[in-house]
Design a protein around this motif. Structure first.
Motif, PDB file in Angstrom:
ATOM      1  N   VAL A 113     -34.041  46.934 -28.335  1.00 32.28           N
ATOM      2  CA  VAL A 113     -35.007  47.692 -29.126  1.00 32.28           C
ATOM      3  C   VAL A 113     -34.204  48.292 -30.279  1.00 32.28           C
ATOM      4  CG1 VAL A 113     -36.755  49.493 -29.123  1.00 32.28           C
ATOM      5  CG2 VAL A 113     -36.281  48.204 -27.013  1.00 32.28           C
ATOM      6  N   GLN A 114     -34.267  47.654 -31.436  1.00 34.60           N
ATOM      7  CA  GLN A 114     -33.329  47.981 -32.515  1.00 34.60           C
ATOM      8  C   GLN A 114     -33.394  49.439 -32.941  1.00 34.60           C
ATOM      9  OE1 GLN A 114     -33.705  45.226 -35.786  1.00 34.60           O
ATOM     10  NE2 GLN A 114     -33.200  43.438 -34.517  1.00 34.60           N
ATOM     11  N   GLU A 115     -34.597  49.988 -33.012  1.00 38.27           N
ATOM     12  CA  GLU A 115     -34.729  51.386 -33.466  1.00 38.27           C
ATOM     13  C   GLU A 115     -34.178  52.376 -32.444  1.00 38.27           C
ATOM     14  OE1 GLU A 115     -37.587  48.853 -35.623  1.00 38.27           O
ATOM     15  OE2 GLU A 115     -37.063  49.121 -33.498  1.00 38.27           O
ATOM     16  N   LEU A 116     -34.013  51.939 -31.204  1.00 41.98           N
ATOM     17  CA  LEU A 116     -33.541  52.838 -30.139  1.00 41.98           C
ATOM     18  C   LEU A 116     -32.262  52.299 -29.490  1.00 41.98           C
ATOM     19  CD1 LEU A 116     -37.035  53.401 -28.424  1.00 41.98           C
ATOM     20  CD2 LEU A 116     -35.981  54.766 -30.240  1.00 41.98           C
ATOM     21  N   ALA A 117     -31.463  51.566 -30.268  1.00 44.59           N
ATOM     22  CA  ALA A 117     -30.301  50.863 -29.714  1.00 44.59           C
ATOM     23  C   ALA A 117     -29.252  51.794 -29.130  1.00 44.59           C
ATOM     24  CB  ALA A 117     -29.671  49.987 -30.792  1.00 44.59           C
ATOM     25  N   GLU A 118     -29.196  53.045 -29.620  1.00 41.68           N
ATOM     26  CA  GLU A 118     -28.197  53.984 -29.113  1.00 41.68           C
ATOM     27  C   GLU A 118     -28.708  54.825 -27.946  1.00 41.68           C
ATOM     28  OE1 GLU A 118     -25.028  53.919 -29.934  1.00 41.68           O
ATOM     29  OE2 GLU A 118     -25.588  52.206 -31.170  1.00 41.68           O
ATOM     30  N   HIS A 119     -29.957  54.616 -27.556  1.00 47.14           N
ATOM     31  CA  HIS A 119     -30.495  55.356 -26.417  1.00 47.14           C
ATOM     32  C   HIS A 119     -29.895  54.840 -25.118  1.00 47.14           C
ATOM     33  CE1 HIS A 119     -34.175  57.526 -28.148  1.00 47.14           C
ATOM     34  NE2 HIS A 119     -33.464  57.100 -29.168  1.00 47.14           N
ATOM     35  N   PRO A 120     -29.754  55.708 -24.123  1.00 45.71           N
ATOM     36  CA  PRO A 120     -29.281  55.238 -22.821  1.00 45.71           C
ATOM     37  C   PRO A 120     -30.263  54.250 -22.204  1.00 45.71           C
ATOM     38  CG  PRO A 120     -30.033  57.513 -22.694  1.00 45.71           C
ATOM     39  CD  PRO A 120     -30.014  57.162 -24.139  1.00 45.71           C
ATOM     40  N   CYS A 121     -29.742  53.386 -21.362  1.00 46.20           N
ATOM     41  CA  CYS A 121     -30.555  52.359 -20.707  1.00 46.20           C
ATOM     42  C   CYS A 121     -30.396  52.461 -19.192  1.00 46.20           C
ATOM     43  CB  CYS A 121     -30.126  50.957 -21.145  1.00 46.20           C
ATOM     44  SG  CYS A 121     -30.236  50.655 -22.920  1.00 46.20           S
ATOM     45  N   SER A 122     -31.458  52.142 -18.495  1.00 43.65           N
ATOM     46  CA  SER A 122     -31.371  51.978 -17.050  1.00 43.65           C
ATOM     47  C   SER A 122     -31.740  50.542 -16.720  1.00 43.65           C
ATOM     48  CB  SER A 122     -32.314  52.948 -16.325  1.00 43.65           C
ATOM     49  OG  SER A 122     -33.669  52.653 -16.631  1.00 43.65           O
ATOM     50  N   LEU A 123     -31.209  50.050 -15.604  1.00 48.10           N
ATOM     51  CA  LEU A 123     -31.519  48.686 -15.176  1.00 48.10           C
ATOM     52  C   LEU A 123     -31.806  48.698 -13.678  1.00 48.10           C
ATOM     53  CD1 LEU A 123     -31.716  45.612 -15.551  1.00 48.10           C
ATOM     54  CD2 LEU A 123     -29.236  45.495 -15.137  1.00 48.10           C
ATOM     55  N   GLN A 124     -32.988  48.260 -13.316  1.00 52.14           N
ATOM     56  CA  GLN A 124     -33.318  48.086 -11.912  1.00 52.14           C
ATOM     57  C   GLN A 124     -33.234  46.601 -11.588  1.00 52.14           C
ATOM     58  OE1 GLN A 124     -37.348  49.038 -10.730  1.00 52.14           O
ATOM     59  NE2 GLN A 124     -36.733  49.478  -8.615  1.00 52.14           N
ATOM     60  N   ILE A 125     -32.371  46.264 -10.636  1.00 51.76           N
ATOM     61  CA  ILE A 125     -32.209  44.874 -10.214  1.00 51.76           C
ATOM     62  C   ILE A 125     -32.950  44.716  -8.892  1.00 51.76           C
ATOM     63  CG2 ILE A 125     -30.577  43.019  -9.702  1.00 51.76           C
ATOM     64  CD1 ILE A 125     -28.451  44.579 -11.246  1.00 51.76           C
ATOM     65  N   ILE A 126     -33.995  43.873  -8.918  1.00 54.55           N
ATOM     66  CA  ILE A 126     -34.883  43.711  -7.765  1.00 54.55           C
ATOM     67  C   ILE A 126     -34.323  42.649  -6.819  1.00 54.55           C
ATOM     68  CG2 ILE A 126     -37.241  43.208  -7.030  1.00 54.55           C
ATOM     69  CD1 ILE A 126     -36.990  45.701  -8.771  1.00 54.55           C
ATOM     70  N   LYS A 127     -34.340  42.968  -5.544  1.00 52.72           N
ATOM     71  CA  LYS A 127     -33.843  42.016  -4.539  1.00 52.72           C
ATOM     72  C   LYS A 127     -34.851  40.888  -4.345  1.00 52.72           C
ATOM     73  CE  LYS A 127     -31.593  41.860  -0.040  1.00 52.72           C
ATOM     74  NZ  LYS A 127     -31.040  42.661   1.062  1.00 52.72           N
ATOM     75  N   PRO A 128     -34.393  39.622  -4.414  1.00 51.40           N
ATOM     76  CA  PRO A 128     -35.327  38.494  -4.243  1.00 51.40           C
ATOM     77  C   PRO A 128     -35.879  38.441  -2.814  1.00 51.40           C
ATOM     78  CG  PRO A 128     -33.242  37.781  -5.204  1.00 51.40           C
ATOM     79  CD  PRO A 128     -33.036  39.166  -4.711  1.00 51.40           C
ATOM     80  N   GLU A 129     -37.117  38.079  -2.679  1.00 50.16           N
ATOM     81  CA  GLU A 129     -37.728  37.967  -1.356  1.00 50.16           C
ATOM     82  C   GLU A 129     -37.096  36.822  -0.570  1.00 50.16           C
ATOM     83  OE1 GLU A 129     -41.929  37.639  -1.500  1.00 50.16           O
ATOM     84  OE2 GLU A 129     -42.218  39.456  -2.724  1.00 50.16           O
ATOM     85  N   GLY A 130     -36.835  37.099   0.709  1.00 47.77           N
ATOM     86  CA  GLY A 130     -36.321  36.069   1.602  1.00 47.77           C
ATOM     87  C   GLY A 130     -34.846  35.776   1.459  1.00 47.77           C
ATOM     88  N   LEU A 131     -34.139  36.447   0.541  1.00 43.97           N
ATOM     89  CA  LEU A 131     -32.702  36.226   0.352  1.00 43.97           C
ATOM     90  C   LEU A 131     -31.950  37.497   0.731  1.00 43.97           C
ATOM     91  CD1 LEU A 131     -32.879  34.261  -3.033  1.00 43.97           C
ATOM     92  CD2 LEU A 131     -32.514  33.317  -0.750  1.00 43.97           C
ATOM     93  N   ASN A 132     -32.056  37.842   2.018  1.00 46.12           N
ATOM     94  CA  ASN A 132     -31.547  39.130   2.491  1.00 46.12           C
ATOM     95  C   ASN A 132     -30.026  39.224   2.480  1.00 46.12           C
ATOM     96  OD1 ASN A 132     -34.179  40.055   2.981  1.00 46.12           O
ATOM     97  ND2 ASN A 132     -34.216  39.069   5.008  1.00 46.12           N
ATOM     98  N   ASN A 133     -29.353  38.073   2.406  1.00 51.56           N
ATOM     99  CA  ASN A 133     -27.885  38.097   2.408  1.00 51.56           C
ATOM    100  C   ASN A 133     -27.300  38.234   1.000  1.00 51.56           C
ATOM    101  OD1 ASN A 133     -28.824  35.584   1.675  1.00 51.56           O
ATOM    102  ND2 ASN A 133     -27.122  34.461   2.611  1.00 51.56           N
ATOM    103  N   TRP A 134     -28.156  38.273  -0.032  1.00 51.45           N
ATOM    104  CA  TRP A 134     -27.653  38.383  -1.398  1.00 51.45           C
ATOM    105  C   TRP A 134     -27.145  39.796  -1.678  1.00 51.45           C
ATOM    106  CZ3 TRP A 134     -30.220  35.398  -5.966  1.00 51.45           C
ATOM    107  CH2 TRP A 134     -30.181  34.011  -5.702  1.00 51.45           C
ATOM    108  N   LYS A 135     -26.123  39.858  -2.537  1.00 47.34           N
ATOM    109  CA  LYS A 135     -25.529  41.123  -2.968  1.00 47.34           C
ATOM    110  C   LYS A 135     -25.459  41.135  -4.505  1.00 47.34           C
ATOM    111  CE  LYS A 135     -21.664  40.309  -0.681  1.00 47.34           C
ATOM    112  NZ  LYS A 135     -21.885  39.076   0.091  1.00 47.34           N
ATOM    113  N   VAL A 136     -24.989  42.247  -5.059  1.00 48.33           N
ATOM    114  CA  VAL A 136     -24.862  42.419  -6.506  1.00 48.33           C
ATOM    115  C   VAL A 136     -23.416  42.745  -6.844  1.00 48.33           C
ATOM    116  CG1 VAL A 136     -25.560  43.792  -8.515  1.00 48.33           C
ATOM    117  CG2 VAL A 136     -27.227  43.268  -6.726  1.00 48.33           C
ATOM    118  N   ALA A 137     -22.879  42.079  -7.868  1.00 48.25           N
ATOM    119  CA  ALA A 137     -21.550  42.401  -8.394  1.00 48.25           C
ATOM    120  C   ALA A 137     -21.658  42.616  -9.894  1.00 48.25           C
ATOM    121  CB  ALA A 137     -20.566  41.281  -8.097  1.00 48.25           C
ATOM    122  N   THR A 138     -21.307  43.799 -10.358  1.00 42.18           N
ATOM    123  CA  THR A 138     -21.364  44.100 -11.796  1.00 42.18           C
ATOM    124  C   THR A 138     -20.531  45.333 -12.097  1.00 42.18           C
ATOM    125  OG1 THR A 138     -22.817  44.652 -13.670  1.00 42.18           O
ATOM    126  CG2 THR A 138     -23.462  45.487 -11.511  1.00 42.18           C
TER     127      THR A 138
END
Length: 592
Positions: free
Chosen positions: A118-143
């Motif tokens: 969002v160019q006009e708000l590029a310096e604003h803080p951002c949040s990111l929600q990463i949704i767990k896929p259905e049926g893939l209970n063994n998946w993890k997140v690395a970031t």
């Protein structure tokens, strides 16, 4: 300052689709401009990531609103300051380190190819929600993104970023990956391996920790609170891309050390360690110390700089040298690696046609979009840049009588540019080098950067106890040299074995292959009326008298051609480095 809320879900793994939602709070702008980058830092080619956006919708108070697409990567919304939601689907099926991938085995995304700004708000803080896929209970997140709202490490959930640039600088791996954890200088490090592997986990941890410690010691501090090596292991692959507190790598699953052979140090494993070393060094050199043209980045178009010789070349010098300095490989192995680097630069005519400064500037076309003429007409700012870095290191050590080295130049750059955010120009490198040398090397340095000349290293290497010699190639299709008087056939073409025959990848200028009319992508099927493979061609030419003409049968596309091939004795195109004085070598090896 209000927060831009992003959400991403693996909405259809079998169709390789992510769904991204952006909730933009109320604001003071009548219109908002949303865009996706055309390229990402560290990979200097226009990628047009927006081509992977499948659908795009915008709404206010759950009611659709109209939008206008103004170019290939930009959407304009008329909002009159009201809160707005944007939702779009991304096609993700690229196994490289640059974009995004999703199937039912793993997921990966680089923010620059995934999240609209969002160019006009590029310096604003951002949040990111990463949704767990259905049926893939063994998946993890690395970031490397900071976790928020109680989200634990490796968990799906909430993450935050200071602004849009921070958001897209932290790639994300999803899946049932293997993790090796270790601390260096009280900083947590994570080795993430996506894909099946057989590597010696303890050896990987110990060796990479040594490299990390070396780089932190060189610069004097770690500029991050945690670091992630995210590696996608394939049957065959190689590549890396740097980020401020992480790197994304692609490697072969068999590049990792074999636990059944704890004493073995394979060339493939050394190459993998060098890749890790290279990308980790970038956390300082290009992610924070960077050219003034990159402050700030403009990711909408090409941004040219003449300085990539320093950011990739100096990094390429330290990546291999650090393997030795960290105690992972012996010095003779380092000299073998350096010899091959020199051979790659000196064997072609490109070094005598394009300066390393021009190579840096033209990376967007000539380097990243190389044609079949590349080895003969351009030079790599990686390899020749690393030789200039070697020249700088040895020159500074010589002029300062061993008091300073390239280490000190990098430390100064870190303090004056990396920590301050002030971009560099060519004069900064020259001025710091002059200060460390306590003499003016400006003319020599400038000529190395702007003229298409060889880097003079023979005398400098001799002063640190290493002999530089030119040698014939040891065999066909190899960069190895061997100083023996016996006849060694020279073709002047490099090739790879395929089921159809030997596919030509390089034809060197003025070589027997060029004079015969061989071209890149030709498939050699027979020489002297005998079917050839990589092994049999070597044997055939070993038993053929020098200067004898042979019939060479090739397919060019679907047309069979017969070319007259005359093989000669190998010219001295390879470089051999040997230790002449052990005590002088130790002075070079010393970290200053």
């Amino acid at each position: 300052m209000t927060t831009i809320a992003y959400r991403i879900s693996a909405s259809n793994p079998n169709a390789h689709q992510f769904t991204v939602t952006i909730d933009i709070p109320s604001h003071e702008h009548s219109q908002l401009t949303l865009s996706l980058p055309s390229w990402l830092p560290g990979s200097y080619m226009i990628r047009d990531f927006a081509k992977n956006i499948i659908t795009f919708n915008a709404s206010m108070a759950q009611q659709p609103i109209e939008f206008c697409k103004t170019d290939k990567q930009t959407w304009v919304l008329t909002t009159n300051g009201a809160a707005v939601r944007v939702e779009y689907d991304i096609y993700a099926f690229d196994l490289s380190v640059r974009t995004a991938f999703l199937d039912n085995q793993r997921g990966f995304f680089n923010g620059s190819s995934t999240f609209l700004e969002v160019q006009e708000l590029a310096e604003h803080p951002c949040s990111l929600q990463i949704i767990k896929p259905e049926g893939l209970n063994n998946w993890k997140v690395a970031t490397g993104l900071p976790r928020a709202n109680g989200t634990e490490i490796y968990q799906f959930g909430d993450y935050i970023a200071d602004n849009y640039q921070h958001l897209i600088d932290c790639p994300v791996e999803l899946g049932d990956f293997d993790v090796i954890e270790f601390d260096v200088a009280n900083v947590p490090h994570y080795l993430v391996f996506a894909g099946r592997h057989f590597g010696d986990r303890e050896r990987l941890k110990n060796d990479i920790a040594k490299l990390c410690q070396h780089h932190i010691d060189l610069f004097g501090e770690a500029p991050f609170s945690e670091y992630w090596f995210i590696t996608n292991l394939l049957g065959n692959g190689f590549g890396g891309l740097e980020h401020k507190n992480s790197t994304v790598l692609v490697a072969s699953r068999f590049d990792l050390p074999n636990p059944n052979k704890p004493e073995e140090l394979s060339d493939n494993y050394k190459t993998f360690l060098s890749l890790c070393s290279h990308e980790y060094f970038h956390a300082w050199n290009v992610c924070r110390i960077k050219p003034e043209e990159f402050v700030p980045y403009d990711l909408s178009k090409e941004v040219h700089t003449n300085q990539l010789w320093a950011y990739e070349g100096i990094t390429s010098y330290f990546d291999d040298f650090s393997l030795f300095r960290a105690g992972i490989i012996p010095f003779k192995d380092y000299l073998t690696i350096l010899s091959k680097t020199m051979t790659r630069v000196y064997r072609g005519q490109g070094e005598l046609k394009q300066s390393v400064s021009d190579s840096s500037f033209d990376t967007w076309t000539k380097f990243y979009k190389q044609g079949p003429d590349a080895v003969n007409n351009i030079v790599s700012y990686y390899t020749k840049g690393s030789l200039i870095a070697l020249w700088l290191d040895l020159t500074i050590r010589e002029h300062s009588k061993g008091k300073f080295s390239l280490d000190n130049l990098m430390k100064t750059l870190w303090l004056e540019h990396g920590k301050t955010g002030i971009g560099t120009n060519e004069k900064h490198f020259i001025n710091i080098a002059n200060q460390l040398c306590d003499s003016d090397i400006s003319e020599q340095f400038t000529q190395l950067l702007h003229r298409a000349n060889r880097v003079p290293l023979e005398q400098l290497l001799a002063q640190v106890g290493v002999t530089f010699e030119r040698a014939p190639y040891k065999k066909l299709n190899s960069f190895d040299g061997e100083n023996k008087s016996s006849y060694k056939p020279y073709l002047g073409a490099f090739y790879k074995q395929t089921p159809a025959g030997l596919k030509v990848t390089v034809v060197e200028q003025s070589s027997p292959a060029e004079q015969a009319g061989l071209s890149v992508d030709d498939v050699i099927i027979a020489v002297d009326n005998l079917k050839v493979s990589d092994k049999s061609l070597q044997s055939l030419l070993d038993h053929t008298p020098e200067n004898q003409q042979l019939d060479c049968h090739v397919f060019r596309d679907d047309k069979l051609l017969k070319l007259p091939l005359t093989v000669i004795d190998t010219p001295k195109l390879a470089v051999q480095l040997t230790v002449e004085n052990e005590q002088l070598v130790k002075n070079w090896q010393r970290i200053i």
